[in-house]
Scaffold this motif. Structure first.
Motif, mmCIF file in Angstrom:
data_model
loop_
_atom_site.group_PDB
_atom_site.id
_atom_site.type_symbol
_atom_site.label_atom_id
_atom_site.label_comp_id
_atom_site.label_asym_id
_atom_site.label_seq_id
_atom_site.Cartn_x
_atom_site.Cartn_y
_atom_site.Cartn_z
ATOM 1 N N GLU A 33 7.256 22.583 1.308
ATOM 2 C CA GLU A 33 6.509 21.884 0.244
ATOM 3 C C GLU A 33 6.812 20.388 0.252
ATOM 4 O OE1 GLU A 33 7.132 23.886 -3.500
ATOM 5 O OE2 GLU A 33 7.082 25.806 -2.464
ATOM 6 N N TRP A 34 7.087 19.854 1.416
ATOM 7 C CA TRP A 34 7.472 18.439 1.601
ATOM 8 C C TRP A 34 8.701 18.101 0.754
ATOM 9 C CZ3 TRP A 34 5.443 17.884 5.891
ATOM 10 C CH2 TRP A 34 4.092 17.852 6.182
ATOM 11 N N ASN A 35 9.672 18.973 0.784
ATOM 12 C CA ASN A 35 10.854 18.769 -0.042
ATOM 13 C C ASN A 35 12.087 18.921 0.853
ATOM 14 O OD1 ASN A 35 13.180 19.702 -1.644
ATOM 15 N ND2 ASN A 35 11.776 19.574 -3.367
ATOM 16 N N GLN A 36 12.927 17.871 0.884
ATOM 17 C CA GLN A 36 14.072 17.881 1.794
ATOM 18 C C GLN A 36 15.083 18.986 1.485
ATOM 19 O OE1 GLN A 36 15.357 13.747 1.610
ATOM 20 N NE2 GLN A 36 14.685 13.454 3.720
ATOM 21 N N GLU A 37 15.312 19.215 0.175
ATOM 22 C CA GLU A 37 16.300 20.244 -0.193
ATOM 23 C C GLU A 37 15.821 21.622 0.255
ATOM 24 O OE1 GLU A 37 15.232 17.892 -2.383
ATOM 25 O OE2 GLU A 37 17.050 16.681 -2.285
ATOM 26 N N LYS A 38 14.510 21.884 0.038
ATOM 27 C CA LYS A 38 13.966 23.191 0.430
ATOM 28 C C LYS A 38 14.010 23.335 1.942
ATOM 29 C CE LYS A 38 11.130 23.983 -3.578
ATOM 30 N NZ LYS A 38 9.836 24.025 -4.195
ATOM 31 N N ALA A 39 13.771 22.231 2.659
ATOM 32 C CA ALA A 39 13.801 22.273 4.119
ATOM 33 C C ALA A 39 15.200 22.624 4.601
ATOM 34 C CB ALA A 39 13.371 20.920 4.679
ATOM 35 N N GLN A 40 16.189 21.973 4.002
ATOM 36 C CA GLN A 40 17.567 22.211 4.451
ATOM 37 C C GLN A 40 18.001 23.644 4.140
ATOM 38 O OE1 GLN A 40 20.386 19.278 3.287
ATOM 39 N NE2 GLN A 40 22.105 20.321 4.236
ATOM 40 N N ALA A 41 17.721 24.081 2.904
ATOM 41 C CA ALA A 41 18.114 25.453 2.520
ATOM 42 C C ALA A 41 17.409 26.467 3.417
ATOM 43 C CB ALA A 41 17.760 25.691 1.059
ATOM 44 N N GLY A 42 16.128 26.243 3.681
ATOM 45 C CA GLY A 42 15.350 27.170 4.509
ATOM 46 C C GLY A 42 15.881 27.232 5.928
ATOM 47 N N LEU A 43 16.233 26.064 6.477
ATOM 48 C CA LEU A 43 16.716 26.044 7.863
ATOM 49 C C LEU A 43 18.117 26.653 7.962
ATOM 50 C CD1 LEU A 43 16.105 25.316 10.761
ATOM 51 C CD2 LEU A 43 16.953 23.009 10.339
ATOM 52 N N VAL A 44 18.951 26.373 6.955
ATOM 53 C CA VAL A 44 20.301 26.975 6.954
ATOM 54 C C VAL A 44 20.168 28.500 6.964
ATOM 55 C CG1 VAL A 44 22.345 27.352 5.517
ATOM 56 C CG2 VAL A 44 21.518 25.033 5.914
ATOM 57 N N ASN A 45 19.276 29.017 6.121
ATOM 58 C CA ASN A 45 19.063 30.474 6.075
ATOM 59 C C ASN A 45 18.554 30.991 7.412
ATOM 60 O OD1 ASN A 45 19.842 30.522 3.446
ATOM 61 N ND2 ASN A 45 17.767 30.453 2.613
ATOM 62 N N ALA A 46 17.603 30.253 8.004
ATOM 63 C CA ALA A 46 17.019 30.688 9.282
ATOM 64 C C ALA A 46 18.078 30.708 10.376
ATOM 65 C CB ALA A 46 15.869 29.768 9.663
ATOM 66 N N LEU A 47 18.962 29.698 10.358
ATOM 67 C CA LEU A 47 20.000 29.632 11.395
ATOM 68 C C LEU A 47 21.051 30.720 11.197
ATOM 69 C CD1 LEU A 47 20.424 25.744 11.671
ATOM 70 C CD2 LEU A 47 19.603 27.271 13.467
ATOM 71 N N GLN A 48 21.252 31.122 9.942
ATOM 72 C CA GLN A 48 22.189 32.230 9.692
ATOM 73 C C GLN A 48 21.587 33.546 10.185
ATOM 74 O OE1 GLN A 48 23.146 31.931 5.547
ATOM 75 N NE2 GLN A 48 24.819 30.486 5.919
ATOM 76 N N ALA A 49 20.282 33.710 9.927
ATOM 77 C CA ALA A 49 19.617 34.949 10.344
ATOM 78 C C ALA A 49 19.408 34.988 11.862
ATOM 79 C CB ALA A 49 18.273 35.071 9.634
ATOM 80 N N ASN A 50 19.175 33.814 12.453
ATOM 81 C CA ASN A 50 18.922 33.730 13.908
ATOM 82 C C ASN A 50 19.779 32.619 14.501
ATOM 83 O OD1 ASN A 50 16.318 35.513 14.164
ATOM 84 N ND2 ASN A 50 15.969 34.151 12.430
ATOM 85 N N PRO A 51 21.051 32.885 14.744
ATOM 86 C CA PRO A 51 21.951 31.816 15.225
ATOM 87 C C PRO A 51 21.541 31.267 16.591
ATOM 88 C CG PRO A 51 23.180 33.795 14.578
ATOM 89 C CD PRO A 51 21.746 34.175 14.605
ATOM 90 N N ASP A 52 20.688 31.987 17.302
ATOM 91 C CA ASP A 52 20.297 31.512 18.634
ATOM 92 C C ASP A 52 18.979 30.729 18.640
ATOM 93 O OD1 ASP A 52 19.091 33.807 17.850
ATOM 94 O OD2 ASP A 52 19.155 34.817 19.806
ATOM 95 N N ILE A 53 18.571 30.228 17.482
ATOM 96 C CA ILE A 53 17.388 29.342 17.459
ATOM 97 C C ILE A 53 17.685 28.119 18.327
ATOM 98 C CG2 ILE A 53 16.155 27.663 15.988
ATOM 99 C CD1 ILE A 53 16.065 29.785 13.802
ATOM 100 N N SER A 54 16.755 27.786 19.226
ATOM 101 C CA SER A 54 17.007 26.660 20.139
ATOM 102 C C SER A 54 15.773 25.758 20.275
ATOM 103 C CB SER A 54 17.418 27.198 21.515
ATOM 104 O OG SER A 54 16.423 28.082 21.997
#
Lengths: 330, 347
Positions: free
Chosen positions: B215-236
């Motif tokens: 939603e063009w929001n930095q906090e949401k972007a960071q939280a979303g990416l942190v979650n994604a990296l936890q769920a998929n640590p091999d994102i490259s």
């Protein structure tokens, strides 16, 4: 005694001036006189119509805030109520995917839903504050976040347009908006000045414990004040949505400071027990005149925000001074 | 049933209807006094006044656009009236009406979204003032406007195609994440679709495992990416729909121990869109693989030209596309002069 007499007289005069119903109106007149020579287009018919059109929905939200502040509370959730009601109405009546699209009942049903949602959020606030004995600013701040988030989730952050033209006219045409806002103002004025409910509200704002001992049903009155605030925010949502011709989950998201600022500038006390519809009207007018003139003066958003913040701070200071003078005077 | 008399000592405020009416008359007199005076006369001679209303100045891109328009107007000897609505649609309508009151010769608008700007455009249409939308087009309607906008779909597709080619060079399959913008913004949709189009047919190299709504929001972007990296640590492989989210992405990558330069083991292929100063620095430092650059100067110039052409009654296309360009390490020296984000970084 002779030395203290002029001081007492000065205090009395100052207290009277600050307590006058027309204090902020005269400020408006002074402001217009002071700013008009330097502000191109400020004194024009088009601009007066623009000020009036933008003043009306803000006045309606501020009416609800006035009720809650008089009762000694505060309602920070009004902005999310506006967004939630805006998309509720749009979901009901939009011509594309609306539940009642193209039905003759679409507009009345949408308005009923909007007012009901506003009232329900207000009831939630009131019940949480009175039954759970939670501070109003925490309850309404949490409600602002939760219901604002709900509005965004319901629409996946998308705005909804294709609203019926007759609905858009309610907010888009100043004459209709004037009638709606005027009726709301008159109803709240009568409620505050001519009904027992109004007396109870002031009493609770002065001292809730004393009011309770005196037989005032404090819980019910406070809940009712928050319900009124929610319903009035929903009414404002009708006007704002009509102006924008679109239901948006973030409609009104940035007006919280304007709502509280205008109410306090008008003279409604942040400490409770004091406030009038007329004061709020003048407060909204003053804030809108400042806003409008600064826009016309082509000042940057940063300057505009700083000036508005300073004006609201000054109003809060005046409120504090007024309370102190009234206390000393009494 | 309520008792008829209150037991309270508190006096109820008495404000008779007569007083209320008197006050309203006073108020009407104020507004009437205002109404008695005529509006400002339109700008005389060749010196035009253009109203520029932006929805926000919260990201570098919008500031760069605002300043590019200001500089261009100044160079032409025109006056700029400015307004920023801070994300408030109704306030933006009020601001545009203020421009109309001041009889501006043209309006350049960045609306909040494609729908809520329609009454604003209609107000300008009714006043006979040409209105041009900068970087955000309006939905189809009977409201008449011109939009200058980056070709979000094509430029993103081109940028992601470059990233996919880089991924292929590694000879392994990459798990990918995309940070999506506000889906109420047609630009965000164009970029998401451009990403999907570039990935299509390359499933053997790229597997999209996370679509993060920001939603063009930095906090949401960071939280979303942190979650994604936890769920998929091999994102490259990460693509962001706007460069202004890079600080959030870098923070999340650093926390996950995945922030490495191009060529270093464990480097996450990074791509973006906009061409801001952070992206320029990341390109220079060797962390960013590529970004799609919107040509802010082109868009500013075209916006003003469109206003002038509309005033002159010349035919103007409803949508003028900024083709933009992809910038990467290979063409950084050659293209940085055209990259708006490189301008402040060079100073």
């Amino acid at each position: 005694m002779s030395a203290s007499a002029p001081a007492r007289s000065w205090r009395t005069t100052a207290a009277r001036a600050l307590d006058s119903d027309y204090f902020v109106l005269w400020l408006c007149v002074l402001y217009i006189a002071a700013v008009a020579p330097f502000t191109p287009g400020f004194l024009s018919l088009d601009n007066a119509a623009n000020v009036l059109a933008t003043l009306l929905p803000l006045f309606v939200v501020a009416l609800g805030q006035t009720l809650v502040l008089i009762a000694g509370g505060i309602d920070l959730s009004v902005t999310s109520i506006i967004g939630l009601c805006s998309i509720t109405g749009a979901l009901v009546m939009n011509g594309e995917t609306g539940w009642l699209a193209h039905s003759p009942l679409a507009i009345p049903a949408a308005i009923a839903f909007m007012l009901a949602v506003g009232g329900l959020v207000g009831a939630f606030n009131g019940i949480a504050i009175t039954r759970l004995r939670m501070p109003p600013y925490i309850v309404t701040l949490a409600a602002m976040m939760a219901f604002g988030g709900l509005a965004v989730w319901l629409t996946q952050s998308k705005a909804i347009n294709q609203l019926p033209a007759a609905f858009n006219a309610l907010g888009g045409r100043t004459a209709f908006a004037f009638v709606i806002a005027g009726a709301a103002g008159l109803a709240v004025h009568v409620m505050l000045g001519r009904s027992l409910f109004g007396r109870w509200l002031y009493a609770i704002g002065h001292n809730a414990r004393t009011a309770h001992v005196s037989g005032v049903p404090v819980t019910g009155v406070v809940i009712a004040a928050y319900v009124c605030s929610g319903v009035l925010a929903a009414l404002a949502a009708i006007l704002y949505t009509g102006q924008a011709e679109t239901g948006s989950p973030v409609l009104g998201q940035r007006i919280l400071l304007d709502v509280i600022g205008a109410t306090v500038i008008g003279g409604t006390s942040l400490f409770g027990g004091k406030g009038k519809v007329l004061w709020t009207l003048f407060g909204v007018l003053f804030l809108k005149l400042v806003d409008n003139s600064l826009n016309l003066l082509n000042l940057s958003i940063f300057t505009l925000t700083i000036v508005k913040g300073a004006v609201i701070l000054l109003a809060a200071l005046l409120d504090s001074l007024r309370t102190r003078l009234a206390g000393g005077h009494a | 049933m309520l008792p008829k008399t209150s037991p309270l000592p508190v006096p109820a405020p008495k404000l008779p209807v007569k007083t209320l009416l008197r006050s309203l008359l006073l108020l009407a007199a104020c507004l009437g006094l205002a109404a008695c005076q005529k509006s400002e006369a339109p700008a005389a001679g060749g010196k035009l006044t253009i109203g520029v209303a932006f929805e926000t100045l919260q990201t570098e891109y919008w500031v760069a656009g605002f300043e590019a328009i200001r500089a261009d107007l100044k160079q032409r000897g025109y006056t700029m009236l400015e307004a920023v609505s801070d994300g408030d649609t109704n306030r933006q309508l009020e601001q545009v009406k203020t421009f109309i009151t001041r009889k501006v010769d043209g309006i350049i608008l960045v609306p909040k979204d494609a729908k809520t700007c329609l009454p604003i455009i209609k107000a300008a249409n009714a006043a006979g003032i040409p209105i041009v939308l900068f970087n955000r087009p309006a939905d189809k309607s009977d409201a008449k406007s011109v939009a200058i906008v980056a070709d979000n779909f094509a430029l993103t597709r081109e940028t992601v195609a470059y990233l996919v080619a880089e991924a292929k060079k590694s000879g392994k399959k990459h798990k990918a994440a995309i940070l999506i913008g506000d889906l109420g913004d047609i630009n965000a949709i164009g970029r998401r679709d451009g990403f999907d189009a570039a990935i299509k047919g390359h499933e053997s190299v790229i597997e999209v495992v996370a679509r993060i709504p920001t939603e063009w929001n930095q906090e949401k972007a960071q939280a979303g990416l942190v979650n994604a990296l936890q769920a998929n640590p091999d994102i490259s492989f990460i693509f962001t729909s706007s460069d202004f989210l890079f600080p959030s992405i870098i923070s999340a990558l650093k926390s996950a121990g995945k922030y490495h330069k191009i060529g270093a083991p464990g480097h996450v292929i990074l791509g973006g869109f906009d061409g801001d100063a952070t992206a320029y620095q990341l390109l220079k430092d060797g962390y960013l693989d590529a970004t799609g650059v919107q040509d802010v100067f082109f868009e500013a110039r075209q916006s003003i030209q469109a206003v002038l052409d509309l005033r002159a009654g010349k035919p103007v296309a409803e949508l003028i596309l900024d083709p933009g360009f992809v910038i990467h390490r290979g063409n950084l020296t050659e293209k940085s002069a055209q990259m708006w984000g490189a301008q402040p970084a060079k100073k």
